[in-house]
Write an enzyme that holds these catalytic residues in place. Structure first.
Site, short mmCIF file in Angstrom:
data_model
loop_
_atom_site.label_atom_id
_atom_site.label_comp_id
_atom_site.label_asym_id
_atom_site.label_seq_id
_atom_site.Cartn_x
_atom_site.Cartn_y
_atom_site.Cartn_z
N LYS A 13 0.83 -1.22 0.00
CA LYS A 13 0.00 0.00 0.00
C LYS A 13 0.86 1.27 0.00
CE LYS A 13 -2.06 -1.23 3.86
NZ LYS A 13 -1.31 -2.47 4.15
N ARG A 88 -9.22 0.83 9.74
CA ARG A 88 -8.69 -0.51 9.98
C ARG A 88 -9.63 -1.33 10.85
NH1 ARG A 88 -3.04 0.40 9.38
NH2 ARG A 88 -1.76 -1.43 9.72
N ARG A 122 11.74 -6.00 4.26
CA ARG A 122 11.57 -4.55 4.11
C ARG A 122 12.62 -3.79 4.92
NH1 ARG A 122 5.90 -1.87 5.22
NH2 ARG A 122 6.09 -3.06 7.16
N ARG A 155 11.81 -2.03 10.61
CA ARG A 155 10.78 -1.66 11.58
C ARG A 155 10.67 -2.72 12.67
NH1 ARG A 155 5.54 0.15 8.01
NH2 ARG A 155 4.51 -1.11 9.60
N ARG A 166 0.32 -9.15 13.64
CA ARG A 166 -0.34 -8.20 12.71
C ARG A 166 -1.28 -8.92 11.76
NH1 ARG A 166 4.67 -5.47 10.17
NH2 ARG A 166 3.25 -4.11 9.03
P1 AP5 Z 1 4.89 -1.61 1.75
O1 AP5 Z 1 4.52 -0.75 0.59
O2 AP5 Z 1 5.68 -1.01 2.86
O3 AP5 Z 1 3.58 -2.34 2.31
P2 AP5 Z 1 2.36 -1.78 3.13
O4 AP5 Z 1 1.13 -2.44 2.61
O5 AP5 Z 1 2.36 -0.28 3.14
O6 AP5 Z 1 2.71 -2.40 4.54
P3 AP5 Z 1 2.71 -1.81 6.01
O7 AP5 Z 1 3.38 -2.87 6.85
O8 AP5 Z 1 3.27 -0.43 6.08
O9 AP5 Z 1 1.22 -1.79 6.31
P4 AP5 Z 1 0.61 -1.86 7.63
O10 AP5 Z 1 -0.79 -1.57 7.24
O11 AP5 Z 1 0.81 -3.08 8.43
O12 AP5 Z 1 1.43 -0.77 8.50
P5 AP5 Z 1 1.12 0.71 8.91
O13 AP5 Z 1 2.34 1.49 8.76
O14 AP5 Z 1 -0.16 1.20 8.28
O15 AP5 Z 1 5.66 -2.88 1.15
C1 AP5 Z 1 6.16 -3.91 2.00
C2 AP5 Z 1 7.47 -4.47 1.38
O16 AP5 Z 1 7.16 -5.09 0.15
C3 AP5 Z 1 8.52 -3.39 1.07
O17 AP5 Z 1 9.81 -3.92 1.33
C4 AP5 Z 1 8.36 -3.13 -0.45
O18 AP5 Z 1 9.58 -2.74 -1.05
C5 AP5 Z 1 7.89 -4.49 -0.94
N1 AP5 Z 1 6.94 -4.37 -2.04
C6 AP5 Z 1 5.90 -3.50 -2.10
N2 AP5 Z 1 5.21 -3.68 -3.23
C7 AP5 Z 1 5.84 -4.70 -3.90
C8 AP5 Z 1 5.59 -5.35 -5.14
N3 AP5 Z 1 4.54 -5.01 -5.92
N4 AP5 Z 1 6.41 -6.37 -5.51
C9 AP5 Z 1 7.47 -6.73 -4.72
N5 AP5 Z 1 7.76 -6.13 -3.53
C10 AP5 Z 1 6.95 -5.13 -3.14
O19 AP5 Z 1 0.76 0.51 10.46
C11 AP5 Z 1 1.75 0.17 11.40
C12 AP5 Z 1 1.12 0.12 12.79
O20 AP5 Z 1 0.59 1.43 13.13
C13 AP5 Z 1 -0.07 -0.82 12.98
O21 AP5 Z 1 0.34 -2.15 13.21
C14 AP5 Z 1 -0.76 -0.17 14.18
O22 AP5 Z 1 -0.08 -0.46 15.38
C15 AP5 Z 1 -0.61 1.31 13.90
N6 AP5 Z 1 -1.72 1.81 13.09
C16 AP5 Z 1 -1.62 2.37 11.84
N7 AP5 Z 1 -2.84 2.71 11.39
C17 AP5 Z 1 -3.72 2.36 12.37
C18 AP5 Z 1 -5.12 2.45 12.48
N8 AP5 Z 1 -5.87 2.94 11.48
N9 AP5 Z 1 -5.71 2.01 13.61
C19 AP5 Z 1 -4.98 1.51 14.63
N10 AP5 Z 1 -3.62 1.39 14.58
C20 AP5 Z 1 -3.01 1.81 13.46
#
Ligand code: AP5
Length: 209
Positions: A13, A88, A122, A155, A166
């Protein structure tokens, strides 16, 4: 256009949001990035959420909803935005309905084996948030950000125990949003297993449809 990117952790994402932001010229609002920024700056909010995030749990709804309400009230969202990582939970999705109208929800579909590979490989630049992968998208020099020259980090929530947690949280709390937005006729599923550029093309086609 107001867009929500939905999908499991590590589905790509954030990577696609960075490309989409350039195409559409609207802000990319990632709740995870806002929390990480607060942790980096040692704010009260950062201290409150640090442990929760490291373990892979969710920050309480009331904290997250108020943070997003405030962010969406800023002038730069007037022409639209890309919401990444919010909502979420069903409670967050219901609250979002009272804040603004969403035009399209893009659901990133990826199997768990690939998710684990993506998350465990990552790496990111702490100051810019630029995302790499040790196999599929490595930096030019191992462990170093291409533009700032800073060392890349992993991370805390990309460690195996937190990844498992997660994924459980995603299945229990976030996957029900697929039904929520399907009922509203807003969701489009996207195959997230292909390259970021191909995923971007699918997203742009879904937004035009
Ligand atoms: P990446 O693009 O980083 O993936 P992502 O979907 O953004 O993954 P996240 O882990 O950031 O999502 P998340 O929803 O768990 O975390 P968030 O930061 O929102 O890609 C991942 C890897 O794959 C990278 O190495 C990339 O290079 C590779 N890649 C990407 N696309 C690719 C492709 N097409 N082909 C090959 N490789 C590829 O949340 C973190 C924490 O914050 C949560 O756990 C929670 O504690 C808190 N939080 C955030 N939002 C909320 C909420 N709304 N409510 C409550 N808690 C929240």
């Amino acid at each position: 256009m107001n867009i929500v990117l939905l999908g499991p952790p590590g589905a790509g994402k954030g990577t696609v949001a960075a490309l989409l932001k350039k195409e559409l010229g609207v802000p990319h609002i990632s709740t995870g990035d806002i929390f990480r920024e607060n942790i980096k700056n040692g704010t009260e909010l950062g201290k409150k959420v640090q442990g929760i995030m490291a373990s892979g749990g969710l920050v309480p709804d009331e904290v997250t909803i108020e943070m997003v309400r405030d962010r969406l009230s800023k002038d730069d969202t007037a022409q639209g935005y890309i919401l990444d990582g919010f909502p979420r939970t069903i409670a967050q999705a219901e609250a979002l309905c009272t804040i603004d109208d969403i035009d399209r929800v893009i659901n990133f579909v990826l199997d768990e084996e690939e998710i684990v590979k993506r998350l465990s490989g990552r790496r990111l630049c702490k100051s810019t948030g630029r995302i790499y992968h040790i196999v599929s998208n490595p930096p030019k020099k191992e462990g170093i950000d291409d533009e700032t020259g800073e060392p890349l980090i992993q991370r805390d929530d990309d460690k195996p125990e937190a990844i498992r947690h997660r994924l459980e949280v995603y299945r229990k709390d976030t996957a029900p949003l697929i039904g929520f937005y399907t009922e509203k006729g807003l969701i489009t599923d996207i195959d997230a297993s292909v390259s970021p550029e191909e995923v971007l093309a699918s997203v742009l086609a879904a937004l035009k449809a």
